[in-house]
Design a protein around this motif. Structure first.
Motif: not given
Length: 87
Positions: A15-16, A36-37, A62-63, A83-85
């Protein structure tokens, strides 16, 4: 019914928000994961672009979760997404 895989898969979720200086090393340390998501919350410092670069440009890995803030999923300003990663 599909046969079960003998090896379970591992997904790492990051989470960013405005962590451009940390996102590349973070993703690199997670390369052991099958997927990696990266779920971003309105970064303005290039975090999303750097993360996409490390995920081979996969826009699904990445979204930015735009629109969730308006819905205020769960209250308290929290955002959610699936999300797909990359990986």
């Amino acid at each position: 019914m599909a046969p079960e895989s003998s090896t379970p898969e591992l997904a790492a979720v990051v989470l960013t928000k405005n962590v451009a200086q940390h996102i590349v090393p973070c993703i690199e340390t997670l390369r052991f994961a099958d997927r990696i998501v990266v779920s971003d919350s309105y970064s303005t410092d290039g975090t999303v672009e750097l993360a996409r670069g490390r995920c081979g440009g996969d826009a699904e890995a990445v979204r930015q979760l735009r629109g969730a803030a308006e819905r205020d999923v769960g209250g308290g300003g929290r955002q959610m997404g699936v999300l797909r990663g990359c990986g």
